[in-house]
Structures are given as structure tokens and as C-alpha cells.
Design an enzyme around this catalytic site. Structure first.
Site, PDB file in Angstrom:
ATOM      1  N   GLY A  40       0.774  -1.233   0.000  1.00 27.39           N
ATOM      2  CA  GLY A  40       0.000   0.000   0.000  1.00 27.39           C
ATOM      3  C   GLY A  40       0.805   1.284   0.000  1.00 27.39           C
ATOM      4  N   LYS A  45       6.799  -1.195 -13.476  1.00 22.81           N
ATOM      5  CA  LYS A  45       8.105  -1.778 -13.175  1.00 22.81           C
ATOM      6  C   LYS A  45       8.478  -2.754 -14.284  1.00 22.81           C
ATOM      7  CE  LYS A  45       8.756  -3.463  -9.046  1.00 22.81           C
ATOM      8  NZ  LYS A  45       8.795  -4.334  -7.866  1.00 22.81           N
TER       9      LYS A  45
END
Length: 221
Positions: free
Chosen positions: A75, A174
């Protein structure tokens, strides 16, 4: 991020019940300034600073109003978005259970599930203007296999972004060393006005991770 030179490296005194790799991981965590700063800033992970640094370089959050966080666990990225854009709509998805974050809708499901894209857009109540992906496949120790599995996630994330983003929106994902595959890079350049690769300082020096940052979504015909 400010770093102090006063701290000396900490060492794990006993390896009882731990493997050598576990001991190295623990020592790295204890001596990592980003880990210490994350605790001080109440971020759930050091990864929060990767997004902070990418935002400082590319201005990703400047006008974000509806944000999708793919692979939200634990988170940290959503916390950064919430802090910098408190009025933005934010929805995240992950296979793992994630502790609630005020102002963030969290879906516990597989992003690769056919139902995931509709679930995300419905929860967001409108097209996103920023899609973030910090997803990476679980590694098996074989570089080529690990690369292919992670790039499969990136490809799915790109497809989601292209299908859902609002014109002018941005996409961040990513990738691994070597950057985005040629075909995927071609797809991004066809759909965004700017596509760049970056390795934020918060990425560990020994890590193979990079991020692809695509801005200025051209929209769908």
C-alpha cells in the site's frame, strides 16, 4: 531524501534458525535509510520513495484525479498518492490481502482475471488519468523465465492502460534490466507522446528493476 552519516552498520549477532540469505536480508533492512525513513513517515514500505522520486522527476501526480494502483500491496504507493492528491479517486488491486487505507478502494483479486479491468473502472467511477504498476512475478531463480513472467504482467498492464486511460493520461510500470521489450516499447510510443525509462534512487543498487514512464496518452480512435 536526507541521510545521516552518524549511523553505523548493524549486524545480526546470531544466525540461529536463519539461513545466510535471511541474515543478509535482515542486515540490509536494518541498515537501509529508506526503511528507516518509511517508518518515520508512516509509509508501509520503502517502495513509497520510488514513486515519490519518479513523481519529482516526471510530475506524475501533479494533476492526477483518478488513479489505478496495480499490485497495490502493501500500500505504499497508494499512501503517497493519497498524501499528495487527497481528493483523487484511488483504486488498487492485488492477490494479497491489504490493510485498508482511508480514501482508497482495494480489490483483492487477480489482475490477470478477465473480470479485473471492469471491476477497477467501475470502482473508480470514471476513466483513470494515471495507471501505476509495481507488479512483478514471483521469481523462480531463472533470469529468462523471471523476465518473461514479469513482462507478461507489464504487457497486460499496458493493455489495460491503453483501453481505459483518459486522453493525456500517464502510465508507469516496473520492468527489469534491459527495459521494455521492443514490441511493447513500440506499442507505448504509438499511444503516448513521451516514453522514458528511469531507475529511481530508492531502487536498490543491486536490483534489476527499472520503471517505464509513459506520458501524454493519445486516446483511442
Amino acid at each position: 531524501m536526507a541521510r545521516s552519516g552518524k549511523d553505523t552498520d548493524k549486524r545480526i549477532k546470531t544466525g540461529r534458525g536463519r539461513t545466510a540469505s535471511q541474515i543478509r536480508w535482515l542486515e540490509r533492512q536494518l541498515n537501509d535509510p529508506y526503511v528507516k525513513q518509511a517508518k518515520a513517515d508512516r509509509y508501509r514500505s520503502r517502495a513509497a520513495y520510488k514513486l515519490i522520486e519518479l513523481d519529482e522527476k516526471f510530475g506524475l501526480l501533479q494533476n492526477a484525479s483518478r488513479v489505478v494502483d496495480l499490485g497495490i500491496a502493501p500500500g505504499g504507493w497508494a499512501q503517497v498518492v493519497r498524501k499528495k492528491r487527497p481528493k483523487a479517486g484511488i483504486v488498487g488491486i492485488d492477490l494479497l490481502e491489504v490493510e485498508p487505507i482511508e480514501g482508497v478502494t482495494i480489490l483483492q483479486m487477480d489482475f490477470m482475471d478477465d473480470a479485473a479491468p471492469d471491476a477497477l473502472t467501475e470502482a473508480l467511477d470514471g476513466p483513470p488519468d494515471l495507471v501505476l504498476s509495481d507488479m512483478a512475478a514471483n521469481t523462480v531463480g531463472h533470469k529468462q523465465t523471471d523476465h518473461l513472467r514479469t513482462m507478461g504482467l507489464v504487457e497486460t498492464a499496458v493493455d489495460f492502460a491503453v483501453q481505459t486511460l483518459e486522453p493525456g493520461g500517464a502510465f508507469v510500470a516496473k520492468v527489469l534490466a534491459g527495459g521494455t521489450d521492443n514490441e511493447l516499447l513500440k506499442l507505448l510510443k504509438a499511444n503516448f507522446t513521451s516514453v522514458k525509462h528511469a531507475k529511481p534512487p530508492a531502487s536498490r543498487k543491486g536490483s534489476s528493476e527499472w520503471y517505464v514512464v509513459a506520458k501524454g496518452f493519445k486516446g483511442r480512435d
